[in-house]
Design a protein around this motif. Structure first.
Motif, PDB file in Angstrom:
ATOM      1  N   VAL A   1       0.845  -1.196   0.000  1.00 28.96           N
ATOM      2  CA  VAL A   1       0.000   0.000   0.000  1.00 28.96           C
ATOM      3  C   VAL A   1       0.879   1.244   0.000  1.00 28.96           C
ATOM      4  O   VAL A   1       1.874   1.321   0.732  1.00 28.96           O
ATOM      5  N   LEU A   2       0.515   2.215  -0.837  1.00 29.43           N
ATOM      6  CA  LEU A   2       1.260   3.462  -0.933  1.00 29.43           C
ATOM      7  C   LEU A   2       0.641   4.513  -0.009  1.00 29.43           C
ATOM      8  O   LEU A   2      -0.562   4.768  -0.050  1.00 29.43           O
ATOM      9  N   HIS A   3       1.467   5.125   0.821  1.00 28.16           N
ATOM     10  CA  HIS A   3       1.037   6.233   1.676  1.00 28.16           C
ATOM     11  C   HIS A   3       1.737   7.508   1.211  1.00 28.16           C
ATOM     12  O   HIS A   3       2.959   7.591   1.231  1.00 28.16           O
ATOM     13  N   ARG A   4       0.945   8.478   0.778  1.00 24.34           N
ATOM     14  CA  ARG A   4       1.494   9.771   0.369  1.00 24.34           C
ATOM     15  C   ARG A   4       1.274  10.790   1.494  1.00 24.34           C
ATOM     16  O   ARG A   4       0.225  10.812   2.134  1.00 24.34           O
ATOM     17  N   VAL A   5       2.258  11.639   1.710  1.00 20.66           N
ATOM     18  CA  VAL A   5       2.081  12.778   2.598  1.00 20.66           C
ATOM     19  C   VAL A   5       2.212  14.030   1.740  1.00 20.66           C
ATOM     20  O   VAL A   5       2.759  13.983   0.640  1.00 20.66           O
ATOM     21  N   TRP A   6       1.681  15.148   2.222  1.00 18.81           N
ATOM     22  CA  TRP A   6       1.797  16.352   1.407  1.00 18.81           C
ATOM     23  C   TRP A   6       3.248  16.734   1.259  1.00 18.81           C
ATOM     24  O   TRP A   6       4.094  16.474   2.117  1.00 18.81           O
TER      25      TRP A   6
ATOM     26  N   VAL B   1       7.742  16.549   8.790  1.00 22.23           N
ATOM     27  CA  VAL B   1       8.405  15.403   9.425  1.00 22.23           C
ATOM     28  C   VAL B   1       8.337  14.156   8.553  1.00 22.23           C
ATOM     29  O   VAL B   1       9.352  13.554   8.228  1.00 22.23           O
ATOM     30  N   GLN B   2       7.144  13.758   8.160  1.00 23.21           N
ATOM     31  CA  GLN B   2       6.969  12.471   7.516  1.00 23.21           C
ATOM     32  C   GLN B   2       7.399  12.465   6.057  1.00 23.21           C
ATOM     33  O   GLN B   2       7.502  13.497   5.407  1.00 23.21           O
ATOM     34  N   VAL B   3       7.627  11.266   5.551  1.00 20.86           N
ATOM     35  CA  VAL B   3       7.957  11.043   4.149  1.00 20.86           C
ATOM     36  C   VAL B   3       6.949  10.048   3.585  1.00 20.86           C
ATOM     37  O   VAL B   3       6.226   9.384   4.326  1.00 20.86           O
ATOM     38  N   ASP B   4       6.883   9.943   2.246  1.00 17.18           N
ATOM     39  CA  ASP B   4       6.064   8.894   1.639  1.00 17.18           C
ATOM     40  C   ASP B   4       6.593   7.544   2.093  1.00 17.18           C
ATOM     41  O   ASP B   4       7.806   7.340   2.227  1.00 17.18           O
ATOM     42  N   PHE B   5       5.687   6.602   2.330  1.00 15.50           N
ATOM     43  CA  PHE B   5       6.131   5.275   2.787  1.00 15.50           C
ATOM     44  C   PHE B   5       5.155   4.212   2.309  1.00 15.50           C
ATOM     45  O   PHE B   5       4.130   4.503   1.689  1.00 15.50           O
ATOM     46  N   LEU B   6       5.507   2.941   2.616  1.00 17.58           N
ATOM     47  CA  LEU B   6       4.749   1.790   2.139  1.00 17.58           C
ATOM     48  C   LEU B   6       4.310   0.923   3.307  1.00 17.58           C
ATOM     49  O   LEU B   6       4.990   0.838   4.331  1.00 17.58           O
ATOM     50  N   GLY B   7       3.174   0.270   3.105  1.00 19.12           N
ATOM     51  CA  GLY B   7       2.731  -0.783   4.008  1.00 19.12           C
ATOM     52  C   GLY B   7       2.644  -2.081   3.225  1.00 19.12           C
ATOM     53  O   GLY B   7       2.420  -2.070   2.004  1.00 19.12           O
TER      54      GLY B   7
END
Length: 931
Positions: A812-817, A822-828
């Protein structure tokens, strides 16, 4: 007897040499005549004595690869007597003139396209009165000249305005828009404006000219994300050949090159003005292997520069072949000779031998095209019958010739039938005609009839570069058997939508009309075969979005989609007509061409533009006749029109546990969360939280892993099935609570058995198989089938991978603005508890395929009443655990759904075998060693 044989030998040699020299001289002379004729016709855009050119303006509006160009000039007869003033404009051969107007002392002549016979009859009346206008084809490399003359009295002012339209063709990754600037006079106002609008974004734009170094810095380019404006406006002084010269130095080619941004391999689907256009130009795919038979004319007419240039080009082309390619060479004059009767692998040894053979060729004799082409087909057929041709490779014949057949079968229609009869559907023929004396119309027909294209090579100093450039266009095939479908109930009048091959750097375009409906979006479905992989790609477009955008752009061409559809359709009908077997079929196709040309105001081989005005109540008529003639062909379309086949459903569907990402449940929005999503899963998400489902105990166990950015953690390592699944950590942008949070930034799923690796990143998804490397973005929905592996990319949502129907994984792709502090794009990553592993499986997740015995007791309240505490016995360890929940983001990536579990502290210590550090691997495709 000996002397007689010797005399015969020398006589034969002398006659052969004389014939070769004569033919070469004849062809060279013909070429020279053509060149001189071209220079004479096209030396000046404005012709006449004692005239003053007030202005010369060229404006092009390019909207989504379709160009509308306008050439305007204002001229004054400054002489003492009446005279004829000529207006000449060179236009691309692929362009259609669609309007021409003149204003002579306030008398306006307006153009309208009519059927050619009608226009000529009306024009004949005007011609008798001394009026004349027309178009004359020239033999330039890619242009032709529009010519008109008008007789005007002294002091009269004439304004000319010509409009033409063309579709940009992408070659070697570039769209090229060419304008010939030849005003013929110094002009007080000389200006070129090129406006480009590409809504998906312009990758780059450059402008160059052959006008001379003095103009090098005069071109100005303004470039934003989706728009570009190129301006060329030399002053009167800057136009002069020298400081005090009265002649203009503006005489050459002004070229604009650009390419567009492509966010995915799905292509670009656009809807406007009741029409759609689908652009398809995938990249980041491994090329297919090639099987090529080069067929080279070595008749006497090739003697001299032509042969030298051909040999030079062939040596470079042979060097470009890869070890995966197979080839042979046939050279022919009155006979056809094979360098090798069979295809040979393009090893360095074979390539060197072939280059020596080509270098040794000495042209002489006649031209037996029929025998040479039949032998070439025979080589490919024999290799195919023997199973030597990879079914996913591309097989082609490349013919290089400079003349008509003179030996053997010389009837062109018979040669065409002979080749068509033996050619197989999987073979293609490409024809290269050298010089002006070759029957290019025949080479074009025989190529189109066999799934190829033809190109004229001009016999001058850069002929070798032209040959190499053409080969570059076909040297890297990426896809075979491409079909672009749209729903039948949504579109009609679709242009060619099935394509035999796609070559790197080119582009496939499909257009059509929308049917009346309530749809707000339009979808397209593309299927194709890549190197060892089948593709199924889906994309969509908002039906109203582009029109609203075009309305806000002053210099965009709002009618581009309608005209582009007509342009493609007319060209395909012209190609279909050239291959029509009967006169009646040709007539039916001609009727369709004329009807479309009249509706869209195109000057075609079967229509003409009648320019009419009124002078003191008398009708004045001029004619703009077709720029195309049958001898030199009219187009390079490759297939007739066809209705799109029904849209096929996707052949692969997700297993039940892979829940689609959909809108959240209303209860969840209200703050009521489902405790467990139907279908228990095992997964890792966020920073990173592990959820292990134990089916026998009907229990979920959770733990976190605190490691460092860049570390690769093993999730599944199964030597028995040859599968390993690893994740590489990426760190947050800043520390939080004196700690860098880590997430999975890359997930690798590797099947050693199939030598296939899928690497899922937050930017791209790479699929590697042997030496093949295919790359896809998150920007489109794509299905890939490769051996035992199936990969589905759902646009900006998730990737699912299934191996042999036994092991399935969702990423699963997680996008952040973009500017998240703090956060970066990441995967589950999520896996089914029903995955079938071998008994050798291990890893942070894999070890629990053999479920351990778990006992939880002593449940009691903790400091947080929502988080009860207990003791867990597992693997001989007693662990203090806390009742809590983690998130399953398969259904709702924003809020997630709660999964209640017993949480194990200290990075899962006591629940996993050994320490988590034992699961850190050196590479993404590594397997675990013993723990």
């Amino acid at each position: 007897m000996y002397n007689s044989d010797l005399f015969s030998f020398f006589l034969s040699f002398f006659l052969s040499f004389f014939l070769s020299f004569f033919l070469s001289f004849f062809h060279k002379t013909k070429h020279l005549i053509h060149v001189l004729g071209f220079d004479y016709l096209c030396m000046q855009a404005i012709q006449g004595n004692d005239i003053t050119v007030k202005s010369y303006k060229v404006e092009s509006r390019i909207t989504l690869r379709f160009a509308h160009t306008t050439v305007k000039s204002s001229v004054l007869n400054s002489g003492p007597s009446a005279q004829s003033i000529g207006f000449n404009v060179q236009i691309p051969k692929r362009a259609f003139i669609n309007n021409f107007t003149m204003n002579v002392n306030g008398n306006t002549f307006v153009g309208s396209v009519k059927e050619k016979t009608v226009a000529r009859n009306l024009y004949a009346l005007a011609r008798a009165r001394g009026k004349a206008a027309g178009i004359v084809r020239t033999n330039s490399q890619s242009m032709e000249t529009f010519r008109t003359e008008v007789h005007v009295p002294p002091g009269s002012k004439v304004e000319f305005e010509l409009h033409y339209q063309e579709m940009m063709q992408r070659k070697l990754g570039v769209y090229q828009h060419t304008l010939h600037l030849q005003p013929g006079r110094l002009v007080p106002l000389l200006q070129v404006d090129v406006y480009i609008f590409e809504p998906k974004g312009i990758k780059f734009v450059t402008a160059s000219n052959t006008l001379g170094e003095q103009f090098a810095d005069l071109t100005k380019i303004t470039h934003t994300k989706d728009k570009a404006h190129i301006v060329f406006r030399p002053t009167l002084q800057q136009q002069r050949k020298c400081e005090n010269c009265t002649e203009s130095a503006v005489d050459g080619v002004f070229t604009v090159n650009y390419d567009v941004d492509r966010e995915s391999n799905a292509g670009e689907l656009q809807v406007s003005d009741g029409h759609f256009v689908q652009f398809f130009a995938p990249s980041d795919l491994s090329p297919l292997s090639k099987n090529i038979v080069f067929v080279i004319d070595v008749s006497g007419s090739m003697w001299g520069l032509k042969m030298k240039q051909t040999v030079e080009a062939m040596k470079a082309i042979l060097d470009d072949l890869s070890m995966d390619d197979y080839f042979s060479i046939i050279d022919f004059n009155h006979n056809a000779r094979c360098w090798s009767e069979d295809l040979v692998q393009a090893s360095s040894i074979q390539v060197d031998e072939a280059k020596k053979y080509v270098q040794s060729i000495r042209p002489n004799g006649g031209t037996n095209i029929n025998e040479a082409l039949l032998k070439a087909v025979q080589i490919l057929v024999r290799a195919s019958n023997q199973g030597l041709i990879d079914p996913r490779s591309v097989s082609m014949i490349i013919l290089v010739s400079d003349g008509d057949p003179t030996v053997g079968e010389i009837k062109l229609s018979t040669i065409q039938k002979n080749v068509k009869r033996v050619m197989r559907e999987e073979f293609s023929l490409f024809s290269l005609g050298i010089g002006f004396d070759v029957d290019f119309d025949f080479l074009e027909r025989i190529a189109m009839d066999n799934r190829g294209i033809a190109q004229r090579i001009y016999a001058n100093h850069d002929a070798a570069e032209q040959l190499k450039a053409f080969y570059s266009q076909v040297s890297s095939p990426l896809l075979r058997t491409i079909t672009i479908n749209l729903p039948e109930n949504a579109v009609n009048n679709v242009t060619q939508n099935r394509f035999d091959k796609f070559f790197s750097g080119s582009e496939l375009i499909v257009a059509g009309k929308l049917q009346p409906s309530d749809l707000t979006t339009l979808q397209s479905f593309t299927t194709a075969a890549a190197a060892n992989m089948d593709l199924n790609i889906q994309t969509e477009a908002d039906i109203r979005e582009l029109d609203s955008v075009l309305g806000t752009h002053q210099h965009s061409f709002s009618g581009f989609a309608r005209q582009m559809w007509a342009y493609i359709t007319v060209n395909q009908l012209l190609a279909e007509r050239s291959l029509a077997p009967t006169a009646s079929k040709k007539r039916r196709i001609t009727q369709r061409i004329v009807a479309l040309a009249l509706e869209h105001q195109f000057v075609t081989p079967f229509t003409a533009m009648l320019v009419e005005g009124h002078d003191q109540g008398r009708a004045e008529r001029l004619i703009a006749d077709s720029p195309r003639d049958s001898k030199h062909g009219c187009c390079s379309a490759t297939a007739p029109l066809s209705r799109p086949p029904p849209v096929q459903p996707l052949v692969y569907s997700n297993p039940p546990w892979l829940l689609p990402t959909v809108a959240p449940n209303p209860k969840e929005v209200a703050g009521v969360h489902e405790s467990i999503i139907p279908g228990h899963i095992t997964g890792v998400d966020s920073d990173p939280h592990f959820i292990i489902h134990l089916p026998k105990s009907n229990m979920d166990i959770c733990f976190n892993i605190d490691s460092r950015p860049g570390h690769i953690l093993n999730l599944i390592s199964d030597p028995g099935t040859g599968v390993t699944i690893n994740g590489q950590l990426v760190g947050s942008k800043k520390m939080k609570n004196n700690k860098i949070q880590t997430y999975f930034g890359t997930i690798s799923i590797y099947s050693k058995t199939d030598s296939v690796q899928v690497i899922v990143g937050t930017d791209r998804i790479n699929l590697m198989e042997g030496r093949n490397n295919h790359s896809f973005s998150w920007g489109a929905t794509v299905e890939l089938a490769l051996n035992r592996m199936r990969v589905t990319i759902v646009k900006e949502q998730h990737v699912t991978v299934m191996i042999d129907g036994k092991i399935s994984v969702m990423v699963v792709l997680h996008r952040v603005w973009k500017k998240h502090p703090v956060q970066v794009d990441f995967l589950g990553i999520y896996m089914s508890s029903d995955n079938k592993y071998s008994t050798q499986v291990h890893g942070l997740i894999g070890q629990f395929a053999k479920e351990p015995k778990v006992k939880v007791y002593g449940v009691h309240e903790g400091a947080d009443p929502k988080k009860k505490k207990a003791t867990m016995e597992v693997k001989g360890n007693k662990l203090a655990v806390t009742r809590g929940w983690q998130k399953d983001f398969r259904r709702d990536k924003k809020r997630g759904s709660d999964v209640y579990c017993w949480f194990i502290h200290n990075s899962g210590k006591g629940f996993i075998d050994g320490s988590y550090t034992s699961y850190i691997l050196p590479q993404l495709d590594s397997f675990l060693t013993a723990i």
